[in-house]
Design a protein around this motif. Sequence first.
Motif, PDB file in Angstrom:
ATOM      1  N   SER B 134      28.997  26.067  35.869  1.00  0.00           N
ATOM      2  CA  SER B 134      30.147  26.359  35.004  1.00  0.00           C
ATOM      3  C   SER B 134      29.781  26.183  33.547  1.00  0.00           C
ATOM      4  N   LEU B 165      37.566  25.888  35.854  1.00  0.00           N
ATOM      5  CA  LEU B 165      36.958  26.783  36.835  1.00  0.00           C
ATOM      6  C   LEU B 165      36.380  26.049  38.048  1.00  0.00           C
ATOM      7  N   SER B 168      37.254  26.457  41.737  1.00  0.00           N
ATOM      8  CA  SER B 168      37.546  27.853  42.056  1.00  0.00           C
ATOM      9  C   SER B 168      39.017  28.035  42.411  1.00  0.00           C
ATOM     10  N   ILE B 192      34.222  36.354  31.137  1.00  0.00           N
ATOM     11  CA  ILE B 192      34.226  35.449  32.302  1.00  0.00           C
ATOM     12  C   ILE B 192      35.530  35.611  33.073  1.00  0.00           C
ATOM     13  N   PHE B 193      36.642  35.583  32.343  1.00  0.00           N
ATOM     14  CA  PHE B 193      37.952  35.678  32.992  1.00  0.00           C
ATOM     15  C   PHE B 193      38.102  37.012  33.731  1.00  0.00           C
ATOM     16  N   ASN B 195      35.817  38.923  34.859  1.00  0.00           N
ATOM     17  CA  ASN B 195      34.917  38.898  36.003  1.00  0.00           C
ATOM     18  C   ASN B 195      35.507  38.094  37.166  1.00  0.00           C
ATOM     19  N   LEU B 196      36.052  36.922  36.847  1.00  0.00           N
ATOM     20  CA  LEU B 196      36.646  36.077  37.893  1.00  0.00           C
ATOM     21  C   LEU B 196      37.792  36.804  38.574  1.00  0.00           C
ATOM     22  N   GLU B 199      36.056  40.278  40.267  1.00  0.00           N
ATOM     23  CA  GLU B 199      35.039  40.077  41.294  1.00  0.00           C
ATOM     24  C   GLU B 199      35.474  39.082  42.359  1.00  0.00           C
ATOM     25  N   PHE B 200      36.182  38.028  41.911  1.00  0.00           N
ATOM     26  CA  PHE B 200      36.496  36.945  42.855  1.00  0.00           C
ATOM     27  C   PHE B 200      37.975  36.862  43.195  1.00  0.00           C
ATOM     28  N   GLN B 202      40.466  35.906  41.527  1.00  0.00           N
ATOM     29  CA  GLN B 202      41.254  34.801  40.964  1.00  0.00           C
ATOM     30  C   GLN B 202      42.241  35.365  39.946  1.00  0.00           C
TER      31      GLN B 202
END
Lengths: 418, 229
Positions: B134, B165, B168, B192-193, B195-196, B199-200, B202
């Motif tokens: 992180s 973060l 998760s 980053i945000f 992407n999160l 991709e993830f 969130q």
Amino acid sequence: MRRKRKNNVNKQIASVHLTSKKWQTAVAILGVTFGVSMYIFMNSFMNGVNKAQDDLAFSNLAHIRIDNESEKRDYNPVSDKFPASTLFNIRDKKDIQSENDIKNTTEVMSVLKKQSEISNITAQLNFSVFFRSGSKKINGSISGVDVENENRMFGSASKVITGKWDDLNFQKSGLIIGKTLAENLGLKLNDNVNILTSDGISKNFSVIGIIETSVKEIDRSRAYININTARQVLGKNFDYSSDILVNLYDRNKTDQIVANTKSAIKYKMETWQEANQQLLAASQLRNIIAIAVSFAILLVAGFGIYNIMNMTINEKIREIAILKAMGFAGKDILNIFLTQASIIGLLGGATGLILGVGISSLVNRVPFKVAGLTTLPINYHTIDFMSAIVFGILTTIIAGYLPARKASKIDPVLIIRG
Amino acid sequence: MKTDHDHTKALEVKNVVKYFHDPSTFQVLKGVSFDVQKGEFLSIIGKSGSGKSTLLYVLSTMDTDYEGTLSVNGHLLTGQAQNTLSTFRNEHIGFVFQFHYLLPEFTALENVMLPAKKLGRFSLEEIEHNAYESLRLLDLEDQAMKSANKLSGGQQQRVAIARALINSPSVIMGDEPTGNLDSKNSLAVQDIFRNLAHEFGQTIICVTHDNDFARNTDRTIEMADGLIV
Ligand SMILES: Nc1ncnc2c1ncn2[C@@H]1O[C@H](COP(=O)(O)OP(=O)(O)OP(=O)(O)O)[C@@H](O)[C@H]1O
Ligand SMILES: [Mg+2]
């Protein structure tokens, strides 16, 4: 597993809090150290004083003393021999007041020996005499003693400074005399001394020993002879004595023994508590003082801890709010601050024990040469150490709990919103 | 507490009303309702004093003194006990405060690790590894061992983001999370945000005054005077 990790993080936070403000932690620990060490010192000192006092007192005081004085002064021989309804008239009562002694010593002692609490019994035959040596004549008393049991009860042999206590067994006309009395009469070992009883009986003894007790009055006026010799001098039989002295394994059980034997023993039984009420009162008062002072000290220490914990929590109020915002629950916060308080309590308790013993043993070296003492008395009791630790840690935890509870109730939004 | 709502919704806010009583009673939120989809990157803008932070504290579950309802991932959180909420926050919600709050006596790394230690799902080694990851993401690995109060404002803000973060969480909330950052770092955080979120999966909700930031998000809602306009 999961639970264990949770606890670790609380402990870790507590230890960071404790180590990041070292002086604050040190002051809190010192508060407990001081409280606990003073508690131990005060109590050990008071125990020492009490023990010294008791040792002194019981070096010539039996736990129970049986004699025939005062209580039976109005003894009336007529009522023994005639029915209660008999009318009688006694003239000049003084003449029949001679029933002052114990005439059935063996019987009384056999009653007492049945009591398992009793550790030692000895009979004495005490009487007043004039000691005469050359032109000197001094008023005093003779104690006819059971040589072995007297020694067992009062440690007489160790107080004989010249000669040997046991020689009273072998030398019928031997006498062991108080140190000051010997000096006043100008007597040395193997000198002769004449005694004269109130009944006019006169007898010569030779000084086979000189004794020094811790009681000046005894050293100035008393001499010891074998009880059998004393009976011969007074013309009494083997069953005759003036006092029977009883010691118990536990001297607080005197009332029980008196209650058990009262019906079988017709004489007056006086317990040490009755005979020395001031001794009891003094030791109880000292205990109360010791307890009061130690609690005051612990209270002050507790208040100090309370303040420091409160200060810490006020300083850390933002951090507490952050922890809560991150998901730490109220009980985690309580746990963190109680851990801090307990560590302070444990460290303070441990160092307090060491300091307490240190102070006590220093005081124990201070010279104090009065009445058989050489230094200030200290006496350690395990119970004092345990209660010092228990009270010390309890005080800390209570003092830490209140601020910790406050911390656990902090509403994070109120703090974070500012 | 699972409700039969749409499972693609990360957040359901229904008619939230909030009052402040000090110095005088005054309605800050006047019936706010909106939904946020899972994996959505949402920004909230609005004038100073319009109630953005107040709303975010309600969404974060820290503020429970409101009317209306809040559901996160289908769990109705309104009316739950404080302890339930703190456990829920720990696991599901990451939060970056308007004024980046770190624990000053702990290092940057320890600050990031704390929520994970509290959660206790991973071993200490894994937690430390994740925390380093992180920090690296936010270009802070060389600051890991510094205590938090020795970091610059922007560094502290990035540590706070790294901390948000670490577990998760399914929802990350930020109250002007880039307010103290230069444009380069601000852009990095936005990347980053995004992407999160993309991709993830969130969900990210950020209050911001920065129009570039807002343009960079999937959707922007604007607040004015306690209402969504
Ligand atoms: N603790 C409080 N007590 C009373 N009123 C408050 C409190 N906190 C905020 N307010 C008021 O509520 C309103 C909304 O505040 P809030 O902090 O939500 O605004 P904001 O939109 O976040 O503003 P900014 O962009 O400046 O951060 C403001 O008028 C503020 O004065
Ligand atoms: Mg705000």
